[in-house]
Design a protein around this motif. Structure first.
Motif, mmCIF file in Angstrom:
data_model
loop_
_atom_site.group_PDB
_atom_site.id
_atom_site.type_symbol
_atom_site.label_atom_id
_atom_site.label_comp_id
_atom_site.label_asym_id
_atom_site.label_seq_id
_atom_site.Cartn_x
_atom_site.Cartn_y
_atom_site.Cartn_z
ATOM 1 N N LEU A 318 0.824 -1.205 0.000
ATOM 2 C CA LEU A 318 0.000 0.000 0.000
ATOM 3 C C LEU A 318 0.862 1.260 0.000
ATOM 4 C CD1 LEU A 318 -2.928 -0.829 2.474
ATOM 5 C CD2 LEU A 318 -3.076 -0.492 0.004
ATOM 6 N N LEU A 319 1.929 1.244 0.805
ATOM 7 C CA LEU A 319 2.824 2.398 0.847
ATOM 8 C C LEU A 319 3.551 2.565 -0.485
ATOM 9 C CD1 LEU A 319 4.365 2.119 4.430
ATOM 10 C CD2 LEU A 319 2.489 3.574 3.655
ATOM 11 N N LYS A 321 2.384 1.814 -3.463
ATOM 12 C CA LYS A 321 1.437 2.417 -4.392
ATOM 13 C C LYS A 321 1.182 3.881 -4.054
ATOM 14 C CE LYS A 321 -0.908 -1.997 -5.193
ATOM 15 N NZ LYS A 321 -2.168 -2.767 -4.996
ATOM 16 N N ARG A 322 1.064 4.189 -2.759
ATOM 17 C CA ARG A 322 0.869 5.578 -2.352
ATOM 18 C C ARG A 322 2.016 6.456 -2.806
ATOM 19 N NH1 ARG A 322 2.197 6.982 3.720
ATOM 20 N NH2 ARG A 322 4.250 6.832 2.720
ATOM 21 N N ASP A 323 3.226 5.992 -2.585
ATOM 22 C CA ASP A 323 4.399 6.812 -2.890
ATOM 23 C C ASP A 323 4.652 6.923 -4.390
ATOM 24 O OD1 ASP A 323 4.618 7.184 -0.211
ATOM 25 O OD2 ASP A 323 6.350 5.867 0.085
ATOM 26 N N TYR A 326 2.275 9.650 -5.380
ATOM 27 C CA TYR A 326 2.759 10.951 -4.905
ATOM 28 C C TYR A 326 3.934 11.428 -5.757
ATOM 29 C CZ TYR A 326 3.989 14.670 -1.661
ATOM 30 O OH TYR A 326 4.249 15.895 -1.111
ATOM 31 N N TRP A 371 -3.882 8.499 -8.552
ATOM 32 C CA TRP A 371 -3.858 9.163 -7.251
ATOM 33 C C TRP A 371 -4.993 8.690 -6.336
ATOM 34 C CZ3 TRP A 371 -0.695 12.532 -4.680
ATOM 35 C CH2 TRP A 371 -1.228 13.182 -3.568
ATOM 36 N N ALA A 374 -4.811 4.962 -4.980
ATOM 37 C CA ALA A 374 -3.681 4.722 -4.083
ATOM 38 C C ALA A 374 -3.868 5.420 -2.746
ATOM 39 C CB ALA A 374 -2.388 5.177 -4.744
ATOM 40 N N MET A 375 -4.312 6.669 -2.776
ATOM 41 C CA MET A 375 -4.464 7.424 -1.538
ATOM 42 C C MET A 375 -5.635 6.918 -0.713
ATOM 43 S SD MET A 375 -1.943 9.340 -1.416
ATOM 44 C CE MET A 375 -0.642 9.758 -2.583
ATOM 45 N N SER A 378 -4.513 3.608 0.980
ATOM 46 C CA SER A 378 -3.532 3.847 2.030
ATOM 47 C C SER A 378 -4.176 4.559 3.220
ATOM 48 C CB SER A 378 -2.363 4.671 1.483
ATOM 49 O OG SER A 378 -1.397 4.897 2.477
ATOM 50 N N GLY A 379 -5.028 5.545 2.933
ATOM 51 C CA GLY A 379 -5.704 6.260 4.025
ATOM 52 C C GLY A 379 -6.635 5.371 4.810
#
Length: 386
Positions: A318-319, A321-323, A326, A371, A374-375, A378-379
């Motif tokens: 998850l991190l 994909k988030r990064d 970003y 975006w 992924a966010m 993760s959120g």
């Protein structure tokens, strides 16, 4: 053109490939305008990508460099994208398909390479019109398949979709089928304003029968096989995180190329006396430096996991994909700030900064750096931990 700064390459990447890419950067940049106009890379570029071993880095015929094939591919694509984002994309994404082929049985690999060592493997996404149907002699492939980057120059096409009449359909969500590009109809459908030279046309298959020895359960090919004997971790770890993260090379390289183009254009301009120009150049450089640090972190997470034979857990994925998402947005912001400063006289097709701007917006729209998805994921994980 001034190239801003020479990149500090990830230590997991082999210097031979990265430095050779730097030597070819000028030529790839010089061809970028014509490639965009022609909506495909030139034969000269493909010859260089093969002769420099970049398109073979992940293939079964790859040079053995002791586990650094994937970082070398991503870093080389980053360099290429500083001059031509489409060249970087073909290198990273299409060149990366070799990592799928190297997991296939040796007999299938021999068939794929029977006509020579230089084979290019394109892929295409399934659509609502894509159909697989099992028959006695193999699998019937029908319908339209989308966004096949590099299909004009590819020899093989990797397709995947469900096959509902297969006896293993409940246990196999999707099947991978390999077809020769000469057996499909290329549709002249790629009309994107950015990444035009990738030639990502749709293709049409009509009653195409693929034999059983070129049909595989997709999840089995992509799965981990930690006991497999191989010099490269790309053969042992789950493949999806590596394939989907390769996009960060051309993304960052495109932003770096845009900044270099801006510095070069402004260095000889009367506008250099404008304090706003200096502020924007410095602001984007600082943001680009931050993006470079995140980029190196993303490569390190996957490279270190590979070197230690370790799969990323769900939270780490998850991190990742988030990064990635970003990073993509930061690269877009770098280029947007620079483009906004230019006057109306720069709004021409041949301006390299505007080409980078078109290209980076198209890359940032790719599902692997989306975006919202992924966010949100993760959120949700942070706010509602298990």
């Amino acid at each position: 053109m001034h190239d801003f700064i020479e990149p500090i390459f990830h230590p997991g990447a082999h210097p031979r490939f990265c430095l050779n890419a730097l030597r070819h950067l000028g030529g790839w940049r010089d061809r970028a305008t014509a490639a965009e106009k022609n909506r495909r890379l030139s034969a000269s570029t493909f010859t260089e990508l093969f002769s420099g071993d970049w398109l073979d880095l992940m293939s079964p015929r790859a040079p053995v460099i002791h586990g650094g094939n994937w970082p070398s591919l991503v870093e080389s694509a980053r360099v290429a994208a500083r001059g031509c984002a489409s060249t970087g994309w073909i290198l990273a994404l299409v060149g990366g398909h070799g990592s799928i082929v190297r997991r296939l049985p040796a007999a299938c690999q021999d068939q794929l390479y029977s006509k020579g060592s230089r084979q290019l493997f394109a892929s295409a996404s399934s659509s609502g019109e894509s159909r697989l149907s099992l028959e006695t002699a193999g699998m019937r492939v029908n319908g339209r398949w989308r966004f096949s980057s590099g299909v004009d120059d590819a020899s093989w096409l990797l397709l995947n979709a469900p096959c509902h009449n297969h006896p293993d359909a409940t246990r196999t969500p999707r099947f991978l089928v390999l077809v020769e590009t000469r057996d499909v109809q290329r549709l002249d459908s790629w009309d994107s304003s950015g990444m035009a030279a990738t030639g990502s046309h749709d293709v049409l298959t009509e009653q195409l029968l693929v034999p059983h020895d070129r049909i595989f359960a997709l999840h089995e090919i992509f799965a981990a096989d930690l006991n497999r004997q191989s010099e490269d971790y790309i053969d042992r770890l789950p493949l999806v995180p590596y394939l989907t993260t390769s996009i960060i090379g051309p993304l960052l390289g495109c932003a770096e190329g845009a900044h270099a183009a801006y510095i070069a254009s402004m260095a000889s301009s009367a506008e250099i006396a404008d304090a706003r120009v200096s502020e924007q150049a410095a602001h984007s450089a600082a943001q680009l430096f931050s993006a470079q640090l995140l980029y190196h972190s993303l490569i390190s997470r996957l490279h270190d996991a590979g070197c230690h034979g370790r799969e990323l857990d769900p939270g780490q994925l998850l991190l990742l994909k988030r990064d990635r998402a970003y990073l993509a947005q930061q690269c877009v912001e770098v280029v947007r700030r620079l483009v906004e400063r230019l006057g109306a006289s720069s709004l021409v097709g041949g301006n390299p900064l505007h080409r980078h701007w078109r290209d980076i917006q198209t890359m940032a729209a790719h599902r692997d750096v989306a975006w919202s998805d992924a966010m949100f994921a993760s959120g949700e994980s942070a706010l509602r931990p298990v």
